[in-house]
Design an enzyme around this catalytic site. Sequence first.
Site, mmCIF file in Angstrom:
data_model
loop_
_atom_site.group_PDB
_atom_site.id
_atom_site.type_symbol
_atom_site.label_atom_id
_atom_site.label_comp_id
_atom_site.label_asym_id
_atom_site.label_seq_id
_atom_site.Cartn_x
_atom_site.Cartn_y
_atom_site.Cartn_z
ATOM 1 N N LYS A 90 0.869 -1.185 0.000
ATOM 2 C CA LYS A 90 0.000 0.000 0.000
ATOM 3 C C LYS A 90 0.895 1.220 0.000
ATOM 4 O O LYS A 90 1.820 1.321 0.810
ATOM 5 C CB LYS A 90 -0.869 -0.014 1.270
ATOM 6 C CG LYS A 90 -1.799 1.155 1.387
ATOM 7 C CD LYS A 90 -3.174 0.835 0.826
ATOM 8 C CE LYS A 90 -3.968 2.066 0.480
ATOM 9 N NZ LYS A 90 -3.735 2.631 -0.865
ATOM 10 N N LYS A 126 5.267 1.761 -3.237
ATOM 11 C CA LYS A 126 5.194 3.109 -3.816
ATOM 12 C C LYS A 126 5.390 2.993 -5.307
ATOM 13 O O LYS A 126 5.993 2.023 -5.780
ATOM 14 C CB LYS A 126 6.302 3.988 -3.214
ATOM 15 C CG LYS A 126 6.053 5.473 -3.355
ATOM 16 C CD LYS A 126 5.119 6.023 -2.295
ATOM 17 C CE LYS A 126 4.749 7.456 -2.557
ATOM 18 N NZ LYS A 126 3.958 8.035 -1.455
ATOM 19 N N ASP A 166 -0.400 10.704 -4.617
ATOM 20 C CA ASP A 166 0.737 11.362 -3.959
ATOM 21 C C ASP A 166 0.969 12.637 -4.775
ATOM 22 O O ASP A 166 0.035 13.089 -5.464
ATOM 23 C CB ASP A 166 1.968 10.433 -3.956
ATOM 24 C CG ASP A 166 3.117 10.975 -3.092
ATOM 25 O OD1 ASP A 166 2.981 10.975 -1.867
ATOM 26 O OD2 ASP A 166 4.150 11.425 -3.643
HETATM 27 P P1 NDP Z 1 0.511 17.741 -4.060
HETATM 28 O O1 NDP Z 1 0.995 17.429 -5.416
HETATM 29 O O2 NDP Z 1 -0.938 17.903 -3.818
HETATM 30 O O3 NDP Z 1 1.223 19.064 -3.530
HETATM 31 C C1 NDP Z 1 2.607 19.178 -3.439
HETATM 32 C C2 NDP Z 1 2.948 20.593 -3.043
HETATM 33 O O4 NDP Z 1 4.363 20.686 -2.812
HETATM 34 C C3 NDP Z 1 2.639 21.612 -4.143
HETATM 35 O O5 NDP Z 1 2.330 22.834 -3.566
HETATM 36 C C4 NDP Z 1 3.955 21.676 -4.905
HETATM 37 O O6 NDP Z 1 4.136 22.877 -5.609
HETATM 38 C C5 NDP Z 1 4.947 21.577 -3.763
HETATM 39 N N1 NDP Z 1 6.207 21.016 -4.250
HETATM 40 C C6 NDP Z 1 6.381 19.855 -4.919
HETATM 41 N N2 NDP Z 1 7.663 19.679 -5.228
HETATM 42 C C7 NDP Z 1 8.311 20.737 -4.724
HETATM 43 C C8 NDP Z 1 9.664 21.137 -4.715
HETATM 44 N N3 NDP Z 1 10.612 20.407 -5.292
HETATM 45 N N4 NDP Z 1 9.961 22.292 -4.074
HETATM 46 C C9 NDP Z 1 9.010 23.052 -3.491
HETATM 47 N N5 NDP Z 1 7.714 22.720 -3.474
HETATM 48 C C10 NDP Z 1 7.370 21.592 -4.086
HETATM 49 O O7 NDP Z 1 1.122 16.611 -3.102
HETATM 50 P P2 NDP Z 1 0.652 16.177 -1.644
HETATM 51 O O8 NDP Z 1 0.188 17.363 -0.885
HETATM 52 O O9 NDP Z 1 -0.201 14.999 -1.779
HETATM 53 O O10 NDP Z 1 2.036 15.652 -1.037
HETATM 54 C C11 NDP Z 1 2.957 16.516 -0.349
HETATM 55 C C12 NDP Z 1 3.914 15.668 0.453
HETATM 56 O O11 NDP Z 1 3.187 14.882 1.413
HETATM 57 C C13 NDP Z 1 4.742 14.651 -0.336
HETATM 58 O O12 NDP Z 1 5.995 14.487 0.308
HETATM 59 C C14 NDP Z 1 3.935 13.379 -0.188
HETATM 60 O O13 NDP Z 1 4.737 12.231 -0.384
HETATM 61 C C15 NDP Z 1 3.489 13.511 1.248
HETATM 62 N N6 NDP Z 1 2.318 12.720 1.621
HETATM 63 C C16 NDP Z 1 1.133 12.853 0.961
HETATM 64 C C17 NDP Z 1 0.039 12.130 1.368
HETATM 65 C C18 NDP Z 1 -1.309 12.315 0.773
HETATM 66 O O14 NDP Z 1 -2.270 11.742 1.296
HETATM 67 N N7 NDP Z 1 -1.467 13.115 -0.274
HETATM 68 C C19 NDP Z 1 0.139 11.134 2.454
HETATM 69 C C20 NDP Z 1 1.415 11.137 3.139
HETATM 70 C C21 NDP Z 1 2.454 11.883 2.704
HETATM 71 P P3 NDP Z 1 3.782 22.943 -7.181
HETATM 72 O O15 NDP Z 1 2.314 23.098 -7.265
HETATM 73 O O16 NDP Z 1 4.549 24.127 -7.657
HETATM 74 O O17 NDP Z 1 4.294 21.656 -7.777
#
Ligand code: NDP
Length: 444
Positions: A90, A126, A166
Site C-alpha cells: 500500500k 510506492k 501522492d
Molecule cells: P501535491 O501534489 O498535492 O502538492 C505538493 C505541493 O508541494 C505543491 O504545492 C507543490 O508545488 C509543492 N512542491 C512539490 N515539489 C516541490 C519542490 N521540489 N519544491 C518546493 N515545493 C514543491 O502533493 P501532496 O500534498 O499529496 O504531497 C505533499 C507531500 O506529502 C509529499 O511528500 C507526499 O509524499 C506527502 N504525503 C502525501 C500524502 C497524501 O495523502 N497526499 C500522504 C502522506 C504523505 P507545485 O504546485 O509548484 O508543484
Amino acid sequence: MSYTQEIYERVVQKNPHEPEFCQAVKEVLDSIEVAISANEDKYRRASLLERLVEPERAVSFRVPWYDDQNVVHVNRGYRIQFNSAIGPYKGGLRFHPSVNQSILKFLGFEQIFKNSLTGLPIGGGKGGSDFDPKGKSDREVMLFCQSFMTELFKHIGADCDVPAGDIGVGSREIGYLYGQYKRLTGLYEGVLTGKGIAYGGSLGRTEATGYGLIYMLEEMLSHAGDKLEGKTALVSGSGNVAIYAVAKAQAKGMKVVAMSDSNGYIYDPNGIQLDIVKDIKEVRRGRIREYAERVDSATYTEGKGIWTIPCEIALPCATQNELELADVQTLQANGCRVIAEGANMPTTREATDYAIEKGIMFMPGKAANAGGVATSALEMAQNSMRLSWTFDEVDKRLQNIMIDIYHKTADAAARYGQPNNFVLGANIAGFEKIASAMLAQGVC
Ligand code: NDP
C-alpha cells in the site's frame, strides 16, 4: 562493525546511484540500532535486515502516450512492492519529473514503517512516473493515465497491491486510472484509494493527511502541557496535505501566515485565507503567487525562504529535503519550538539531528502524515464490505489512529531511554511489528 552498519554499507554498495534511498535506510537503521542489538542473534540468523532493505519486487515500464498535437511521448513508470509482511502493498503513486527509482524506493521503504504504525493490515509500496501533469490538458492526463494503467494493472489488485495518490496524483488522475483498471479487468474492486465519493471513495480521505497531522500535533502538545490555539505556523506547499493541514490548524485556532509552491511563497500576517488558496490551487490549478495579487495584506517572494518567517510551529508539507540545517537554525533563532512533517522526509538528516539535539519537538513524517494511508486502509475496508461510513465516523477513527500512533511512538522512545526522540520512537515502533511478522513467516 554493528549489524546495522554492515547492512547500511551493503545498501550503499549495491545502490550507489540511489542517494535518497540510502538516506532513508540510514535514518531508520541508525535509530533502530538499539532495538536490533538487544536481539541481534535472532535477527542475524534470519537475515532480517538484509531482507528488509531489499524490495520484494520492483517493476519499471514504458509509458507511451499522445499529446494534443498527436506527438508521441514516452515516460517511465514504476511500482516498488517493498514489503508485504503485514498486508497487501500500500502506498501512493507520484507523477513528477523528479521521480526515479531512488525516490520511489525511499518512499516505499518509509511506507513500510508508516503503515505498520497505523496498526492496520497494510504492507509497504510506492510507485509513479517522471510524467509531469502540470500544464497538460485533461485529455493528455487521461491518455497518460490509461497507458500507465495498461501495464500497472498486471501487478496490482485489491488483495495484493492497492496504490493511492501522492504528488501530482489527485482525484482526477485516480479517476482515470480506476476507469482503465476496470476496463482492463472487468472488476469493480477497491484496487485504488483516494477514489471519488461517487465510485467507492471514502469521505474524509481528501482531508485525512492534513487533518491527521494536526490531530497528532495536538496530542503531542497536550502531552507537553501546551495547546494549538493561538500558535503561529508556517506550512510549506499548497497541495493536498498543506491545504487540509491549514484548514484543521485554523479550525483549532492556529494562525497560519505562510504557504508556498515550487516557485515561491506567500506571507500574509493577517493569516492565510484558505478559500482563496483552494480556488487558485484546487479549482484553477494556478500558482501561489496569484494569492498576493488578490489579497492586499500578502506579499509573494520568488524562490525558497519560507522558513525565514518567524513562527512557533513549522509544518513542512511539500516535498523531500526541503528543510535544511540552515533553515532549522533560522527557525530556532526566530522562536520555532515544534516541527511536524506533513511531507515524506522533508527534513534533511543534519537538520533533523540538530532539531532533536536542540530540544525542538520533532515529529517525523512516518508518524505525523500516516493519517492519509490509514484512511486509505479505511477506504479499503469500506470497499470490501460494500459500505460507506459517514464523514464523522471516518474522522473519529482517524483521530483515534493518530492519537494511538503518537502513544506508540512516545512509548517506544521512552522505552529506549530517549523520550524526546520521536524519530527513534516511530522507527522502532514500526519496525517491531514488521520484524515479528517477518520472523513468523519464515524466510520469504
Ligand atoms: P501535491 O501534489 O498535492 O502538492 C505538493 C505541493 O508541494 C505543491 O504545492 C507543490 O508545488 C509543492 N512542491 C512539490 N515539489 C516541490 C519542490 N521540489 N519544491 C518546493 N515545493 C514543491 O502533493 P501532496 O500534498 O499529496 O504531497 C505533499 C507531500 O506529502 C509529499 O511528500 C507526499 O509524499 C506527502 N504525503 C502525501 C500524502 C497524501 O495523502 N497526499 C500522504 C502522506 C504523505 P507545485 O504546485 O509548484 O508543484
